[in-house]
Write a protein that holds these residues in place. Structure first.
Motif, PDB file in Angstrom:
ATOM      1  N   LYS A  12      52.070  72.715 -22.014  1.00 27.34           N
ATOM      2  CA  LYS A  12      52.304  73.819 -21.086  1.00 27.34           C
ATOM      3  C   LYS A  12      51.679  73.432 -19.746  1.00 27.34           C
ATOM      4  CE  LYS A  12      53.866  77.081 -24.048  1.00 27.34           C
ATOM      5  NZ  LYS A  12      54.992  78.010 -23.860  1.00 27.34           N
ATOM      6  N   LEU A  13      52.514  73.143 -18.758  1.00 26.68           N
ATOM      7  CA  LEU A  13      52.003  72.784 -17.438  1.00 26.68           C
ATOM      8  C   LEU A  13      51.413  74.016 -16.757  1.00 26.68           C
ATOM      9  CD1 LEU A  13      51.701  70.710 -15.131  1.00 26.68           C
ATOM     10  CD2 LEU A  13      54.019  71.326 -14.408  1.00 26.68           C
ATOM     11  N   SER A  14      50.211  73.879 -16.207  1.00 26.10           N
ATOM     12  CA  SER A  14      49.519  75.021 -15.601  1.00 26.10           C
ATOM     13  C   SER A  14      49.042  74.685 -14.193  1.00 26.10           C
ATOM     14  CB  SER A  14      48.315  75.415 -16.467  1.00 26.10           C
ATOM     15  OG  SER A  14      47.311  74.414 -16.393  1.00 26.10           O
ATOM     16  N   ASP A  15      48.353  75.631 -13.581  1.00 24.63           N
ATOM     17  CA  ASP A  15      47.688  75.502 -12.282  1.00 24.63           C
ATOM     18  C   ASP A  15      48.652  75.101 -11.162  1.00 24.63           C
ATOM     19  OD1 ASP A  15      45.934  75.355 -10.199  1.00 24.63           O
ATOM     20  OD2 ASP A  15      44.401  74.254 -11.294  1.00 24.63           O
ATOM     21  N   PHE A  16      49.298  76.112 -10.599  1.00 25.22           N
ATOM     22  CA  PHE A  16      50.221  75.902  -9.488  1.00 25.22           C
ATOM     23  C   PHE A  16      49.546  76.190  -8.152  1.00 25.22           C
ATOM     24  CE2 PHE A  16      53.050  75.779 -12.976  1.00 25.22           C
ATOM     25  CZ  PHE A  16      54.229  75.184 -12.555  1.00 25.22           C
ATOM     26  N   GLY A  17      48.232  75.927  -8.096  1.00 28.90           N
ATOM     27  CA  GLY A  17      47.464  76.201  -6.889  1.00 28.90           C
ATOM     28  C   GLY A  17      47.915  75.434  -5.660  1.00 28.90           C
ATOM     29  N   PHE A  18      48.493  74.224  -5.858  1.00 24.81           N
ATOM     30  CA  PHE A  18      48.984  73.432  -4.727  1.00 24.81           C
ATOM     31  C   PHE A  18      50.504  73.378  -4.690  1.00 24.81           C
ATOM     32  CE2 PHE A  18      44.717  71.194  -5.087  1.00 24.81           C
ATOM     33  CZ  PHE A  18      44.224  71.752  -3.914  1.00 24.81           C
ATOM     34  N   ALA A  19      51.151  74.201  -5.510  1.00 31.40           N
ATOM     35  CA  ALA A  19      52.613  74.173  -5.590  1.00 31.40           C
ATOM     36  C   ALA A  19      53.239  74.722  -4.309  1.00 31.40           C
ATOM     37  CB  ALA A  19      53.085  74.974  -6.796  1.00 31.40           C
ATOM     38  N   ARG A  20      54.479  74.343  -4.101  1.00 35.50           N
ATOM     39  CA  ARG A  20      55.218  74.826  -2.945  1.00 35.50           C
ATOM     40  C   ARG A  20      56.674  75.026  -3.320  1.00 35.50           C
ATOM     41  NH1 ARG A  20      55.872  71.926   3.020  1.00 35.50           N
ATOM     42  NH2 ARG A  20      57.240  73.518   3.908  1.00 35.50           N
ATOM     43  N   GLY A  21      57.255  76.120  -2.865  1.00 28.02           N
ATOM     44  CA  GLY A  21      58.658  76.412  -3.139  1.00 28.02           C
ATOM     45  C   GLY A  21      59.544  76.059  -1.959  1.00 28.02           C
ATOM     46  N   GLN A  22      60.836  76.355  -2.135  1.00 29.65           N
ATOM     47  CA  GLN A  22      61.839  76.117  -1.094  1.00 29.65           C
ATOM     48  C   GLN A  22      61.853  74.650  -0.630  1.00 29.65           C
ATOM     49  OE1 GLN A  22      60.966  79.024   1.946  1.00 29.65           O
ATOM     50  NE2 GLN A  22      61.751  80.720   0.730  1.00 29.65           N
ATOM     51  N   MET A  23      61.816  73.752  -1.608  1.00 26.22           N
ATOM     52  CA  MET A  23      61.786  72.326  -1.285  1.00 26.22           C
ATOM     53  C   MET A  23      63.059  71.612  -1.732  1.00 26.22           C
ATOM     54  SD  MET A  23      59.015  71.783   0.372  1.00 26.22           S
ATOM     55  CE  MET A  23      58.703  70.014   0.306  1.00 26.22           C
ATOM     56  N   LYS A  24      64.184  72.307  -1.602  1.00 26.40           N
ATOM     57  CA  LYS A  24      65.471  71.677  -1.896  1.00 26.40           C
ATOM     58  C   LYS A  24      65.986  70.964  -0.648  1.00 26.40           C
ATOM     59  CE  LYS A  24      67.107  74.587  -5.680  1.00 26.40           C
ATOM     60  NZ  LYS A  24      68.220  75.425  -6.183  1.00 26.40           N
TER      61      LYS A  24
END
Length: 320
Positions: free
Chosen positions: A179-191
């Motif tokens: 189970k991948l966790s910790d989206f603290g540095f994640a970013r959306g809208q990267m298509k």
């Protein structure tokens, strides 16, 4: 001088009066519920702690199970984290639903803290398993790497990059599934837009898992940086150690720009080593998710090895 009349009480009345006074003395103000208690969560032990966040287990009446609660202190967390990364993390995880991603349940904000309620993974992290077992055999490594691959493929398809893939952030559920966790540095809208992939200039993540382009501080394609980190995770599983590990930034950058070194022990198959060497390479030559999904090592599983006249015959099953 007027006298004050004395009113005599019966023994029963005296007892009754005493009891009434005692009852008043025993009355205590009702205990005020905490914010989490008012939402049906009873906090338990701490399972993780950082410089400005703590993760605790909690019992949830609403979900009728144990959950994990990430508690972020607004007083201790950096301003940029509170204004940029934390809101982005909550916004990203709200829309994610995949069997190999930790499920987001709820976010609660108060004056002093932010509480992020998540699915609880009972069996710790991949790092815990590696430390316990020294290294991971290829059969389990293949299963867990495939699960990580599916999770990241899902994220990338939804325009989300993780940017902090590492063994500590791969949690194990009750059945030892990733189970991948910790989206603290994640970013959306990267298509991609007009055929161009958007580049990132936030140099985040963990040094030992960071791609060369991040260490060099140049604009980078975060999807390929995620792929690099996945290659580091695969190496860490099969060898029980990191391929590049140095606290000195300059020395680490020199390491990642050289060819990855494979150790003699434990024995790792040629196909697995081949996959790692095609991931841990410069950005321009690095495999994409689509290439990795069709790799030979992921398609085959060693079932048994039998010795015939001093030679090993390997039987394989094809995954369908």
């Amino acid at each position: 001088m007027a006298t004050v009349p004395i009113i005599k009480c019966t023994s029963n009345e005296r007892l009754s009066g005493t009891r009434l006074m005692n009852e008043k003395e025993d009355e205590k103000p009702e205990k005020k519920l905490t914010v989490l208690e008012s939402h049906g969560y009873a906090l338990g032990k701490t399972i993780g702690a950082g410089s400005y966040a703590t993760v605790k287990i909690a019992k949830s009446d609403r979900h009728e199970c144990q959950v994990a609660v990430k508690i972020v202190s607004k007083f201790q967390a950096p301003g940029e984290y509170l204004t940029k990364f934390l809101p982005r993390e909550i916004e990203v995880v709200k829309g994610l639903k995949h069997p190999h991603l930790i499920r987001f349940l709820q976010a609660i904000e108060t004056t002093h803290r932010v509480y992020i309620i998540m699915e609880y993974a009972q069996n710790g992290s991949l790092l815990d398993v590696i430390r316990h077992d020294t290294y991971i055999d290829e059969q389990r490594s293949r299963k867990w790497f495939r699960q990580l691959l599916e999770a990241i493929d899902y994220c990338h398809d939804h325009g989300i990059v993780h940017r902090d893939i590492k063994c500590e952030n791969l949690l194990m559920d009750y059945h030892f599934n990733v189970k991948l966790s910790d989206f603290g540095f994640a970013r959306g809208q990267m298509k991609p837009k007009n055929g161009e992939w958007p580049l990132s200039t936030t140099y985040c993540g963990s040094y030992a898992y960071a791609s060369p382009e991040i260490l060099r501080g140049i604009p980078y394609q975060p999807q390929l940086s995620d792929v690099w980190s996945m290659g580091v995770v695969l190496y860490a599983m099969v060898y029980g150690r990191l391929p590049f590990d140095d606290t000195n930034h300059v020395q680490l950058l020199k390491q990642v720009q050289n060819k990855v070194v494979f150790h003699k022990h434990p024995r790792v198959s040629r196909s697995c080593r081949s996959l790692i060497t095609r991931i841990l390479v410069p950005q321009s030559a690095r495999l994409h998710i689509s290439n990795i999904k069709n790799d030979t090592w992921l398609e085959t599983s060693v079932v048994a090895q039998t010795s015939i006249s001093g030679r090993f015959v390997v039987r394989v099953n094809r995954y369908r």
